[in-house]
Write a protein that holds these residues in place. Structure first.
Motif, PDB file in Angstrom:
ATOM      1  N   ILE A 144       0.854  -1.185   0.000  1.00 51.99           N
ATOM      2  CA  ILE A 144       0.000   0.000   0.000  1.00 51.99           C
ATOM      3  C   ILE A 144       0.893   1.240   0.000  1.00 51.99           C
ATOM      4  CG2 ILE A 144      -1.754   1.281   1.272  1.00 51.99           C
ATOM      5  CD1 ILE A 144      -2.791  -1.346   2.374  1.00 51.99           C
TER       6      ILE A 144
ATOM      7  N   VAL B 269      -0.681  -1.297  -4.607  1.00 50.71           N
ATOM      8  CA  VAL B 269      -1.901  -0.590  -4.226  1.00 50.71           C
ATOM      9  C   VAL B 269      -1.565   0.896  -4.124  1.00 50.71           C
ATOM     10  CG1 VAL B 269      -3.754  -0.359  -2.535  1.00 50.71           C
ATOM     11  CG2 VAL B 269      -2.670  -2.603  -2.911  1.00 50.71           C
TER      12      VAL B 269
ATOM     13  N   THR C  71      -3.213   5.214  -5.114  1.00 47.31           N
ATOM     14  CA  THR C  71      -4.313   6.054  -5.599  1.00 47.31           C
ATOM     15  C   THR C  71      -3.942   6.801  -6.869  1.00 47.31           C
ATOM     16  OG1 THR C  71      -3.563   7.878  -4.199  1.00 47.31           O
ATOM     17  CG2 THR C  71      -5.238   6.404  -3.273  1.00 47.31           C
TER      18      THR C  71
ATOM     19  N   ALA D 264      -6.651   2.334  -5.575  1.00 47.09           N
ATOM     20  CA  ALA D 264      -7.262   2.584  -4.269  1.00 47.09           C
ATOM     21  C   ALA D 264      -8.040   3.889  -4.210  1.00 47.09           C
ATOM     22  CB  ALA D 264      -6.164   2.603  -3.189  1.00 47.09           C
TER      23      ALA D 264
ATOM     24  N   VAL E 155     -10.325  -1.448  -1.169  1.00 43.44           N
ATOM     25  CA  VAL E 155      -9.007  -2.075  -1.290  1.00 43.44           C
ATOM     26  C   VAL E 155      -9.060  -3.521  -0.824  1.00 43.44           C
ATOM     27  CG1 VAL E 155      -6.641  -2.060  -0.421  1.00 43.44           C
ATOM     28  CG2 VAL E 155      -7.728   0.085  -1.143  1.00 43.44           C
TER      29      VAL E 155
ATOM     30  N   THR F  87      -6.265   2.681   5.501  1.00 37.28           N
ATOM     31  CA  THR F  87      -5.395   1.716   4.818  1.00 37.28           C
ATOM     32  C   THR F  87      -5.025   0.555   5.726  1.00 37.28           C
ATOM     33  OG1 THR F  87      -3.365   2.940   5.381  1.00 37.28           O
ATOM     34  CG2 THR F  87      -4.457   3.483   3.290  1.00 37.28           C
TER      35      THR F  87
END
Length: 343
Positions: free
Chosen positions: A173, A197, A199, A218, A223, A248
């Motif tokens: 992430i 992962v 954005t 994301a 997610v 997250t």
């Protein structure tokens, strides 16, 4: 010497002339060739991390020793070096156990609690310098070698902290960030299945080039659901969270499978909730990973020297352009890492 000085938080750098540092007993001085420009020091510049000012920031250096003080052994003039980020004492039980990030007598961090690498010279306690391997051509790639101490060594430590094994599924992430993209690289080096992962769709191609087998967008949430879909509902083996917001971390925990491990590394550092029943029934682990040991830096440098991995540095500029570099770091525009060239 010339240096980029910060006189306070959230203001521009000032190019200044400072006296050249002189090594005292137990100290050494290095000529700085390059210094990395990462988010850790940008947090300090932007006032999100409190440090004493005025300050010369920067710690991800490649340099050469030019002077050693009385009582110093293990270094000589001309040695190629980088620096350990923590000002550890070197003699407490944790330092003696090669767990320097847990030092109980820590003096803080290079470039935050003492002057750092945004200058022509840097003076540190001699044991803070790390001599570069002889088979590593730091002169050809100084910017890349300087960022190894964080950008690659931190993800390398995670491989051990999370007990990542070949064939496991690892989700990262914040995969498009300076650390996250190198975590993709190191997880792929460890022969894992890697899921990025993030954005920022603009960074997905770079994530794939770094080692991601799949990418999760994301930006719209979901997610955990997307990670479960990619694993046929079984969940991932490891989630490495470089963002570490409540959202997250909770998504990462929900996406874990049996014996899954969630690792948090700084970021927002927000509190979160996880299911104790899932932790019990699936024997899951929630872990923290704090920087790296000197040994892990040396091991990572050896990997680079052998050509097994190599840092991603996409923006190298002269010291005088530090402000422009930090503006890009703040906006999240840098792929991999940025660095300043001093010498």
């Amino acid at each position: 010497m010339k240096a980029m000085l910060l006189k306070g938080p959230n203001i521009h750098f000032e190019l200044v002339q400072r006296p050249d540092p002189v090594a005292g007993p137990g100290e050494a001085v290095a000529r700085v060739i390059t210094c990395g420009s990462g988010l850790t020091i940008q947090h300090a510049k932007a006032g999100r991390r409190r440090i004493p000012f005025p300050r010369i920031i920067g710690h991800e250096i490649t340099g050469e020793i030019v002077e050693i003080g009385a009582g110093v052994s293990g270094l000589k003039v001309g040695d190629g070096v980088t620096a350990y980020f923590y000002l550890n004492c070197g003699h407490c039980r944790w330092c003696q156990a090669n767990l320097e990030p847990l030092c109980v007598n820590s003096g803080g961090n290079v470039g935050l609690n003492c002057d750092g690498g945004y200058a022509e010279y840097i003076k540190l306690p001699a044991h803070i310098f790390i001599r570069l391997p002889e088979n590593l051509d730091y002169k050809a790639h100084p910017a890349e070698i300087g960022v190894v101490t964080d950008a690659l060594a931190t993800p390398y430590k995670v491989l051990h902290r999370a007990r990542i094994k070949a064939g496991e599924t690892v989700a990262v992430i914040g995969a498009g960030g300076g650390l996250g993209i190198h975590q993709l690289m190191m997880a792929k080096w460890a022969r894992a299945r890697v899921i990025a992962v993030d954005t920022s769709a603009a960074k997905f191609d770079a994530c794939r080039k770094a080692g991601a087998d799949e990418v999760v967008d994301a930006s719209a949430g979901r997610v955990a659901e997307q990670l479960l879909d990619l694993t046929g509902g079984n969940g991932v083996d490891v989630v490495v969270d470089y963002v570490s917001t409540t959202a997250t971390l909770e998504a990462g925990a929900k996406a874990l499978g049996r014996r899954g491990r969630l690792v948090t590394l700084g970021g927002a550092g927000q509190p979160f909730q996880a299911s104790s029943m899932d932790m019990l029934n699936k024997e899951q682990d929630l872990l923290g990973s704090r920087y790296v040991t000197r040994r892990e830096i040396l091991e990572t440098l050896d990997l680079v020297a052998r050509g097994e991995v190599f840092p991603i540095v996409t923006d190298v500029r002269p010291l005088e352009e530090a402000e422009a570099v930090h503006e890009r770091v703040e906006r999240g525009e840098v792929i991999g890492r940025a660095a300043l060239r001093i010498a």
